[in-house]
Design a protein around this motif. Structure first.
Motif, PDB file in Angstrom:
ATOM      1  N   ALA A 249     -13.376  41.882  16.794  1.00 14.57           N
ATOM      2  CA  ALA A 249     -13.390  42.582  15.504  1.00 14.57           C
ATOM      3  C   ALA A 249     -13.709  44.059  15.700  1.00 14.57           C
ATOM      4  CB  ALA A 249     -14.415  41.948  14.581  1.00 14.57           C
ATOM      5  N   PRO A 250     -12.980  44.935  15.007  1.00 15.03           N
ATOM      6  CA  PRO A 250     -13.265  46.370  15.111  1.00 15.03           C
ATOM      7  C   PRO A 250     -14.584  46.726  14.446  1.00 15.03           C
ATOM      8  CG  PRO A 250     -11.606  45.955  13.429  1.00 15.03           C
ATOM      9  CD  PRO A 250     -11.861  44.641  14.098  1.00 15.03           C
ATOM     10  N   GLU A 251     -15.046  47.931  14.728  1.00 19.86           N
ATOM     11  CA  GLU A 251     -16.283  48.423  14.122  1.00 19.86           C
ATOM     12  C   GLU A 251     -16.120  48.501  12.600  1.00 19.86           C
ATOM     13  OE1 GLU A 251     -18.998  52.506  14.232  1.00 19.86           O
ATOM     14  OE2 GLU A 251     -17.597  52.047  15.881  1.00 19.86           O
ATOM     15  N   LYS A 252     -17.173  48.142  11.887  1.00 21.43           N
ATOM     16  CA  LYS A 252     -17.124  48.164  10.429  1.00 21.43           C
ATOM     17  C   LYS A 252     -17.110  49.608   9.919  1.00 21.43           C
ATOM     18  CE  LYS A 252     -19.381  46.475   6.245  1.00 21.43           C
ATOM     19  NZ  LYS A 252     -20.507  45.681   5.681  1.00 21.43           N
ATOM     20  N   MET A 302       3.387  56.084  11.494  1.00 23.41           N
ATOM     21  CA  MET A 302       2.171  56.741  11.957  1.00 23.41           C
ATOM     22  C   MET A 302       2.416  57.435  13.295  1.00 23.41           C
ATOM     23  SD  MET A 302      -1.571  54.998  12.654  1.00 23.41           S
ATOM     24  CE  MET A 302      -1.203  54.500  14.346  1.00 23.41           C
ATOM     25  N   PRO A 303       1.975  58.671  13.458  1.00 21.49           N
ATOM     26  CA  PRO A 303       2.113  59.314  14.770  1.00 21.49           C
ATOM     27  C   PRO A 303       1.491  58.445  15.857  1.00 21.49           C
ATOM     28  CG  PRO A 303       1.384  60.903  13.120  1.00 21.49           C
ATOM     29  CD  PRO A 303       1.329  59.551  12.461  1.00 21.49           C
ATOM     30  N   TRP A 304       2.216  58.263  16.952  1.00 18.86           N
ATOM     31  CA  TRP A 304       1.759  57.344  17.989  1.00 18.86           C
ATOM     32  C   TRP A 304       0.403  57.794  18.546  1.00 18.86           C
ATOM     33  CZ3 TRP A 304       3.225  52.649  18.662  1.00 18.86           C
ATOM     34  CH2 TRP A 304       2.842  51.948  19.819  1.00 18.86           C
ATOM     35  N   GLY A 305      -0.543  56.878  18.555  1.00 20.05           N
ATOM     36  CA  GLY A 305      -1.876  57.175  19.061  1.00 20.05           C
ATOM     37  C   GLY A 305      -2.822  57.776  18.043  1.00 20.05           C
ATOM     38  N   ALA A 306      -2.378  57.961  16.804  1.00 20.10           N
ATOM     39  CA  ALA A 306      -3.238  58.551  15.779  1.00 20.10           C
ATOM     40  C   ALA A 306      -4.372  57.595  15.421  1.00 20.10           C
ATOM     41  CB  ALA A 306      -2.419  58.881  14.527  1.00 20.10           C
ATOM     42  N   PRO A 307      -5.527  58.127  15.002  1.00 18.27           N
ATOM     43  CA  PRO A 307      -6.637  57.274  14.574  1.00 18.27           C
ATOM     44  C   PRO A 307      -6.238  56.428  13.360  1.00 18.27           C
ATOM     45  CG  PRO A 307      -7.376  59.525  14.936  1.00 18.27           C
ATOM     46  CD  PRO A 307      -5.879  59.555  14.974  1.00 18.27           C
ATOM     47  N   LEU A 308      -6.664  55.177  13.350  1.00 20.20           N
ATOM     48  CA  LEU A 308      -6.246  54.239  12.315  1.00 20.20           C
ATOM     49  C   LEU A 308      -7.432  53.404  11.854  1.00 20.20           C
ATOM     50  CD1 LEU A 308      -4.088  52.640  10.685  1.00 20.20           C
ATOM     51  CD2 LEU A 308      -3.693  51.280  12.756  1.00 20.20           C
ATOM     52  N   THR A 309      -7.605  53.330  10.544  1.00 18.03           N
ATOM     53  CA  THR A 309      -8.621  52.480   9.920  1.00 18.03           C
ATOM     54  C   THR A 309      -7.914  51.495   9.007  1.00 18.03           C
ATOM     55  OG1 THR A 309     -10.305  54.224  10.001  1.00 18.03           O
ATOM     56  CG2 THR A 309     -10.643  52.443   8.406  1.00 18.03           C
ATOM     57  N   LEU A 310      -8.351  50.248   9.012  1.00 19.05           N
ATOM     58  CA  LEU A 310      -7.738  49.202   8.205  1.00 19.05           C
ATOM     59  C   LEU A 310      -8.671  48.767   7.078  1.00 19.05           C
ATOM     60  CD1 LEU A 310      -6.266  46.883  11.001  1.00 19.05           C
ATOM     61  CD2 LEU A 310      -5.127  48.758   9.794  1.00 19.05           C
ATOM     62  N   GLU A 313      -8.681  42.532   2.318  1.00 20.04           N
ATOM     63  CA  GLU A 313      -9.437  41.712   1.374  1.00 20.04           C
ATOM     64  C   GLU A 313     -10.508  40.882   2.075  1.00 20.04           C
ATOM     65  OE1 GLU A 313      -6.369  39.445  -0.486  1.00 20.04           O
ATOM     66  OE2 GLU A 313      -6.096  40.904  -2.111  1.00 20.04           O
ATOM     67  N   SER A 314     -10.287  40.577   3.350  1.00 15.31           N
ATOM     68  CA  SER A 314     -11.202  39.687   4.062  1.00 15.31           C
ATOM     69  C   SER A 314     -11.168  40.025   5.549  1.00 15.31           C
ATOM     70  CB  SER A 314     -10.779  38.228   3.868  1.00 15.31           C
ATOM     71  OG  SER A 314      -9.506  38.008   4.464  1.00 15.31           O
ATOM     72  N   PRO A 315     -12.191  39.601   6.292  1.00 16.65           N
ATOM     73  CA  PRO A 315     -12.138  39.773   7.745  1.00 16.65           C
ATOM     74  C   PRO A 315     -10.926  39.085   8.360  1.00 16.65           C
ATOM     75  CG  PRO A 315     -14.373  39.238   7.047  1.00 16.65           C
ATOM     76  CD  PRO A 315     -13.498  39.061   5.838  1.00 16.65           C
ATOM     77  N   GLU A 316     -10.504  37.968   7.775  1.00 14.97           N
ATOM     78  CA  GLU A 316      -9.337  37.249   8.279  1.00 14.97           C
ATOM     79  C   GLU A 316      -8.066  38.075   8.116  1.00 14.97           C
ATOM     80  OE1 GLU A 316     -12.628  34.618   7.637  1.00 14.97           O
ATOM     81  OE2 GLU A 316     -11.606  35.924   6.204  1.00 14.97           O
ATOM     82  N   GLN A 317      -7.946  38.786   7.005  1.00 10.75           N
ATOM     83  CA  GLN A 317      -6.773  39.629   6.797  1.00 10.75           C
ATOM     84  C   GLN A 317      -6.761  40.794   7.787  1.00 10.75           C
ATOM     85  OE1 GLN A 317      -6.177  42.130   3.101  1.00 10.75           O
ATOM     86  NE2 GLN A 317      -4.550  40.626   2.730  1.00 10.75           N
ATOM     87  N   VAL A 318      -7.910  41.367   8.047  1.00  8.02           N
ATOM     88  CA  VAL A 318      -8.004  42.430   9.040  1.00  8.02           C
ATOM     89  C   VAL A 318      -7.648  41.898  10.423  1.00  8.02           C
ATOM     90  CG1 VAL A 318      -9.591  44.000  10.225  1.00  8.02           C
ATOM     91  CG2 VAL A 318      -9.666  43.798   7.722  1.00  8.02           C
ATOM     92  N   ALA A 319      -8.138  40.712  10.762  1.00  4.67           N
ATOM     93  CA  ALA A 319      -7.849  40.117  12.068  1.00  4.67           C
ATOM     94  C   ALA A 319      -6.362  39.837  12.224  1.00  4.67           C
ATOM     95  CB  ALA A 319      -8.654  38.833  12.240  1.00  4.67           C
ATOM     96  N   ARG A 332      -6.276  50.439  19.646  1.00  3.07           N
ATOM     97  CA  ARG A 332      -7.515  51.107  19.247  1.00  3.07           C
ATOM     98  C   ARG A 332      -7.543  51.318  17.735  1.00  3.07           C
ATOM     99  NH1 ARG A 332      -8.321  56.672  18.772  1.00  3.07           N
ATOM    100  NH2 ARG A 332     -10.516  57.283  18.599  1.00  3.07           N
ATOM    101  N   LEU A 333      -8.594  50.791  17.113  1.00  9.32           N
ATOM    102  CA  LEU A 333      -8.840  51.033  15.699  1.00  9.32           C
ATOM    103  C   LEU A 333     -10.134  51.819  15.552  1.00  9.32           C
ATOM    104  CD1 LEU A 333      -8.029  47.489  14.228  1.00  9.32           C
ATOM    105  CD2 LEU A 333      -6.547  49.508  14.208  1.00  9.32           C
ATOM    106  N   GLU A 334     -10.119  52.785  14.647  1.00 15.62           N
ATOM    107  CA  GLU A 334     -11.349  53.526  14.370  1.00 15.62           C
ATOM    108  C   GLU A 334     -12.368  52.635  13.691  1.00 15.62           C
ATOM    109  OE1 GLU A 334     -12.069  56.893  15.200  1.00 15.62           O
ATOM    110  OE2 GLU A 334     -10.353  56.367  16.463  1.00 15.62           O
ATOM    111  N   GLY A 335     -11.870  51.724  12.880  1.00 16.07           N
ATOM    112  CA  GLY A 335     -12.764  50.827  12.161  1.00 16.07           C
ATOM    113  C   GLY A 335     -11.989  50.039  11.137  1.00 16.07           C
ATOM    114  N   ALA A 336     -12.703  49.175  10.431  1.00 15.70           N
ATOM    115  CA  ALA A 336     -12.073  48.350   9.400  1.00 15.70           C
ATOM    116  C   ALA A 336     -13.119  47.971   8.368  1.00 15.70           C
ATOM    117  CB  ALA A 336     -11.446  47.103  10.011  1.00 15.70           C
TER     118      ALA A 336
END
Length: 446
Positions: A249-252, A302-310, A313-319, A332-336
């Motif tokens: 799981a990514p950082e909250k 999205m520009p390739w390699g750009a920072p991305l945050t998700l 509705e739920s941790p399952e949807q993020v996963a 790499r995700l900045e967070g979610a």
């Protein structure tokens, strides 16, 4: 008897395959999230002894090398492919004895790439199917232009010959088992929509097997349209030998992190359905729902390699979204964050009106509004609304200045791409209405 089990990846329009005789198995063209393959093999009670790649893929990062290493399988990649890892080189005509009952024969089928291989599988000496990768698809073939315009005209001729070779060398009852062709942008032309096919079926219906070569070549070249820009990054990733993904799981991301990301111009993607997003969302976020081709459009826009945050509705949807994204190498995700949009911001929520083509017809009787069609150019050429501006979704961010001024009603074929476009325009200060409707219902809009 050979058991052939497709492993579906609908969001990319692809299939992988696990084939076994009850004890020993082989896998063809595995996606990067190999836990699906490992779980399937465990359920079937079989050992994966071989992994085959039909080609160096353009639309996803392979899991082949990681899978082979994880289970100690032999990894078969064309010996002519320039790769940075150890593999068992395979070439046209080579055979692999998978088990006492199962044998695989490599067949050179250039066209999608120059080094493309198909694999005929024999069960007790009888050919039962052929894994065609990006060669012969259901009612079409793989596209020949992914290696660049300098090679397209050679590859399209190769593709025609390869389809004919498969039809000539395999019996009519042999299953056709492609990797692409279920919505993938790797297809050239429209696939049949079938869920299964045989060589005999394709002989009677596939244009590559029913049309003269020059006519088929002309049709294929005329029908080629844009494909996702992230494809440019897949060959290097696959040739370099990708590892298994990290699906922890990514950082909250809290309110402050989301606000900071938006203030810095980073990508913050709302994974919810377009209905939920339209009703209320964090201003400046982009709606690319996990219920559609999420990875395709994140990778395209999205520009390739750009920072991305998700945001989901739920941790399952993020996963689920994280799994989709690692398939194309976005690791790499900045967070979610998960929950409700009010939990993600201190700002007032924004909304986007939703409407139908019937609503658009009524509105245009009363006041002028702009209409933006974000379908592919080929879709627009086939049928479009009078006066609509066509900017394919993949070009939108580079052509914002071409979007008509004032109130804009955005549509596509079903609403998914239009929702992405509407969110992008709204994030850039546009006054937009999402036409969340099937384009087949557009009749009567003047």
């Amino acid at each position: 008897m050979a058991t052939i089990i497709p492993i579906e990846t609908p969001s990319l329009g692809d299939r992988s395959y696990l084939v076994h005789d009850g004890a020993t198995a082989f896998v063809v063209d595995p996606q990067r999230d190999i836990d699906r393959v490992l779980d399937l093999a465990e359920r079937e009670g079989v050992r994966v002894a071989h992994v085959f790649e039909t080609h160096i893929h353009n639309d996803y990062v392979t899991g082949g090398l990681a899978l082979a290493r994880a289970v100690g399988a032999v990894y078969h990649v064309n010996g002519d492919d320039d790769v940075a890892f150890e593999r068992s080189p395979i070439a046209d005509g080579d055979t692999v004895e998978v088990s006492e009952a199962l044998r695989v024969r490599a067949i050179a089928t250039p066209g999608h790439t120059f080094t493309h291989l198909s694999y005929a599988v024999e069960d007790a000496g009888r050919p039962v199917g052929v894994f065609t990768g990006g060669s012969l698809l259901f009612g079409a073939t793989g596209r020949p232009d992914l290696l660049g315009p300098d090679h397209t005209h050679d590859l399209v001729r190769h593709q025609y010959a390869s389809a004919r070779r498969l039809a000539d060398e395999l019996p009519d009852d042999a299953q056709v088992l492609p990797t692409h062709g279920f919505g993938s942008f790797c297809s050239a032309g429209t696939t049949s929509g079938a869920d299964a096919s045989t060589i005999g079926t394709e002989k009677g219906a596939n244009p590559a097997l029913t049309q003269p070569e020059d006519a088929w070549v002309a049709d294929v070249l005329a029908g080629l349209d844009a494909y996702p820009t992230y494809y440019a990054h897949m060959d290097p990733a696959n040739s370099g030998g990708p590892s298994a993904p990290d699906l922890r799981a990514p950082e909250k991301a809290d309110r402050a992190a989301v606000a900071r990301a938006l203030a810095d111009g980073e990508w913050v993607v709302d994974l919810r359905t377009r209905t939920a997003f339209s009703a209320g969302h964090v201003p400046g976020t982009v709606n690319i729902g996990v219920d559609g081709q999420l990875s395709t459009y994140v990778g395209w826009l999205m520009p390739w390699g750009a920072p991305l945050t998700l945001l989901g509705e739920s941790p399952e949807q993020v996963a689920e979204a994280q799994r989709e994204l690692v398939r194309i190498g976005i690791d790499r995700l900045e967070g979610a964050a998960s929950g409700e949009p009010g939990e993600w911001t201190d700002a007032a929520l924004a909304s986007v009106p939703r409407a139908t083509f019937a609503d658009l017809e009524q509105v245009r009787h009363h006041r002028p509004v702009g209409v933006l069609d974000v379908r592919q150019a080929s879709e627009h050429a086939e049928a479009h609304l009078p006066g609509a501006t066509n900017i394919p979704i993949g070009d939108l961010l580079e052509r914002l200045d071409d979007v008509p001024a004032g109130e804009i009603w955005v549509h596509c074929a079903s609403g998914y791409r239009a929702a992405i476009a509407a969110s992008l325009l709204a994030a850039n200060g546009g006054q937009v209405v999402l036409v969340d409707d099937d384009f087949d219902d557009h009749a009567g809009v003047a």
